[in-house]
Design a protein around this motif. Structure first.
Motif, short mmCIF file in Angstrom:
data_model
loop_
_atom_site.label_atom_id
_atom_site.label_comp_id
_atom_site.label_asym_id
_atom_site.label_seq_id
_atom_site.Cartn_x
_atom_site.Cartn_y
_atom_site.Cartn_z
N LYS A 90 -10.82 76.38 159.17
CA LYS A 90 -9.59 76.69 159.91
C LYS A 90 -8.45 75.76 159.47
CE LYS A 90 -7.74 76.81 164.57
NZ LYS A 90 -7.91 76.32 165.91
N ILE A 91 -8.73 74.45 159.35
CA ILE A 91 -7.70 73.50 158.91
C ILE A 91 -7.24 73.84 157.49
CG2 ILE A 91 -7.23 71.07 158.32
CD1 ILE A 91 -7.39 71.58 161.33
N LEU A 92 -8.19 74.16 156.61
CA LEU A 92 -7.83 74.52 155.23
C LEU A 92 -6.97 75.78 155.21
CD1 LEU A 92 -11.26 73.77 153.49
CD2 LEU A 92 -9.19 72.34 153.46
N ALA A 93 -7.35 76.79 155.97
CA ALA A 93 -6.59 78.05 156.01
C ALA A 93 -5.18 77.82 156.56
CB ALA A 93 -7.34 79.09 156.83
N GLU A 94 -5.07 77.00 157.60
CA GLU A 94 -3.76 76.73 158.20
C GLU A 94 -2.83 76.03 157.21
OE1 GLU A 94 -5.22 76.23 162.85
OE2 GLU A 94 -4.77 74.45 161.67
N ASN A 95 -3.40 75.35 156.22
CA ASN A 95 -2.60 74.65 155.21
C ASN A 95 -2.54 75.40 153.89
OD1 ASN A 95 -1.78 71.77 156.21
ND2 ASN A 95 -3.78 72.24 157.11
N ASN A 96 -3.00 76.65 153.91
CA ASN A 96 -2.97 77.53 152.73
C ASN A 96 -3.76 76.95 151.55
OD1 ASN A 96 -2.28 80.03 151.75
ND2 ASN A 96 -0.45 79.26 150.71
N VAL A 97 -4.91 76.36 151.87
CA VAL A 97 -5.81 75.79 150.85
C VAL A 97 -7.00 76.73 150.71
CG1 VAL A 97 -7.32 73.85 150.30
CG2 VAL A 97 -5.08 73.43 151.34
N ASN A 98 -7.29 77.12 149.47
CA ASN A 98 -8.35 78.08 149.20
C ASN A 98 -9.68 77.38 148.87
OD1 ASN A 98 -9.39 80.73 148.78
ND2 ASN A 98 -9.28 80.38 146.58
N ILE A 99 -10.77 77.86 149.46
CA ILE A 99 -12.10 77.33 149.15
C ILE A 99 -12.61 78.07 147.91
CG2 ILE A 99 -14.47 77.08 149.95
CD1 ILE A 99 -13.30 77.20 152.83
N GLU A 100 -12.87 77.30 146.82
CA GLU A 100 -13.37 77.89 145.58
C GLU A 100 -14.89 77.88 145.52
OE1 GLU A 100 -11.50 75.95 142.27
OE2 GLU A 100 -9.74 77.22 142.45
N ASP A 101 -15.49 76.84 146.07
CA ASP A 101 -16.95 76.74 146.07
C ASP A 101 -17.38 75.91 147.27
OD1 ASP A 101 -19.55 77.08 145.25
OD2 ASP A 101 -19.34 75.98 143.38
N ILE A 102 -18.56 76.19 147.77
CA ILE A 102 -19.06 75.47 148.94
C ILE A 102 -20.58 75.32 148.83
CG2 ILE A 102 -19.14 77.61 150.26
CD1 ILE A 102 -18.57 75.99 152.79
N SER A 103 -21.04 74.14 149.19
CA SER A 103 -22.48 73.88 149.22
C SER A 103 -22.77 73.14 150.51
CB SER A 103 -22.88 73.03 148.02
OG SER A 103 -24.24 72.64 148.14
N VAL B 89 -0.84 65.06 155.03
CA VAL B 89 -0.89 65.87 156.26
C VAL B 89 -2.25 66.56 156.37
CG1 VAL B 89 0.11 67.88 157.45
CG2 VAL B 89 1.60 66.20 156.34
N LEU B 90 -2.70 67.15 155.24
CA LEU B 90 -4.01 67.81 155.23
C LEU B 90 -5.12 66.80 155.49
CD1 LEU B 90 -5.86 70.25 154.72
CD2 LEU B 90 -5.73 69.69 152.27
N LYS B 91 -5.07 65.65 154.81
CA LYS B 91 -6.10 64.62 154.98
C LYS B 91 -6.17 64.16 156.44
CE LYS B 91 -7.45 60.06 153.39
NZ LYS B 91 -7.10 58.86 152.73
N THR B 92 -5.03 63.93 157.04
CA THR B 92 -4.98 63.50 158.44
C THR B 92 -5.54 64.58 159.36
OG1 THR B 92 -3.05 62.12 157.98
CG2 THR B 92 -3.44 62.74 160.28
N ALA B 93 -5.20 65.83 159.12
CA ALA B 93 -5.71 66.94 159.96
C ALA B 93 -7.23 67.04 159.85
CB ALA B 93 -5.06 68.25 159.55
N LEU B 94 -7.76 66.87 158.63
CA LEU B 94 -9.22 66.93 158.46
C LEU B 94 -9.90 65.75 159.15
CD1 LEU B 94 -9.41 68.11 154.74
CD2 LEU B 94 -10.13 69.41 156.76
N GLU B 95 -9.32 64.56 159.04
CA GLU B 95 -9.90 63.38 159.70
C GLU B 95 -9.86 63.55 161.21
OE1 GLU B 95 -8.81 60.13 156.21
OE2 GLU B 95 -7.57 60.22 158.00
N GLU B 96 -8.77 64.10 161.74
CA GLU B 96 -8.67 64.29 163.19
C GLU B 96 -9.68 65.29 163.69
OE1 GLU B 96 -3.92 63.20 163.66
OE2 GLU B 96 -4.56 65.29 163.85
N ILE B 97 -9.86 66.41 162.98
CA ILE B 97 -10.86 67.38 163.44
C ILE B 97 -12.26 66.80 163.28
CG2 ILE B 97 -11.19 68.70 161.29
CD1 ILE B 97 -10.98 70.16 164.83
N GLY B 98 -12.45 65.95 162.27
CA GLY B 98 -13.73 65.28 162.11
C GLY B 98 -14.06 64.40 163.31
N GLU B 99 -13.06 63.66 163.79
CA GLU B 99 -13.28 62.82 164.98
C GLU B 99 -13.58 63.69 166.20
OE1 GLU B 99 -10.11 60.05 165.61
OE2 GLU B 99 -10.20 59.33 163.53
#
Length: 89
Positions: free
Chosen positions: A21-34, A59-69
């Protein structure tokens, strides 16, 4: 430009949803996932494309860290170049 996202923590429902959700909100595309679950521990690595990202990297890094917490996970994002440099020594 690409980046590597790592997610580690106790397994629970909604981890992939919250990170995606955070990646999509920032228009970041997932190319591969494991991802895997070892006993009760969840680990995930994503290779993402940030070429059309709508915000700054910080901004993206902070959003990911916040959702991680919020969900009790350790979430890190590193530029692909930095990740490659760290692993070529």
């Amino acid at each position: 430009m690409r980046a590597v996202v790592t997610v580690i923590g106790k397994d629970r429902t909604g981890i992939i949803y919250n990170v995606s959700k955070i990646l999509a909100e920032n228009n970041v595309n997932i190319e591969d996932i494991s991802q895997t679950v070892m006993h009760d521990f969840f680990t995930m690595i994503m290779l993402v494309d940030m070429s059309k990202m709508s915000n700054d990297f910080i901004v993206l890094k902070t959003a990911l860290e916040e959702i991680g917490e919020t969900i009790g996970m350790s979430i890190r994002i590193q530029h692909e170049d930095l990740f490659n440099a760290m692993h070529t020594i």
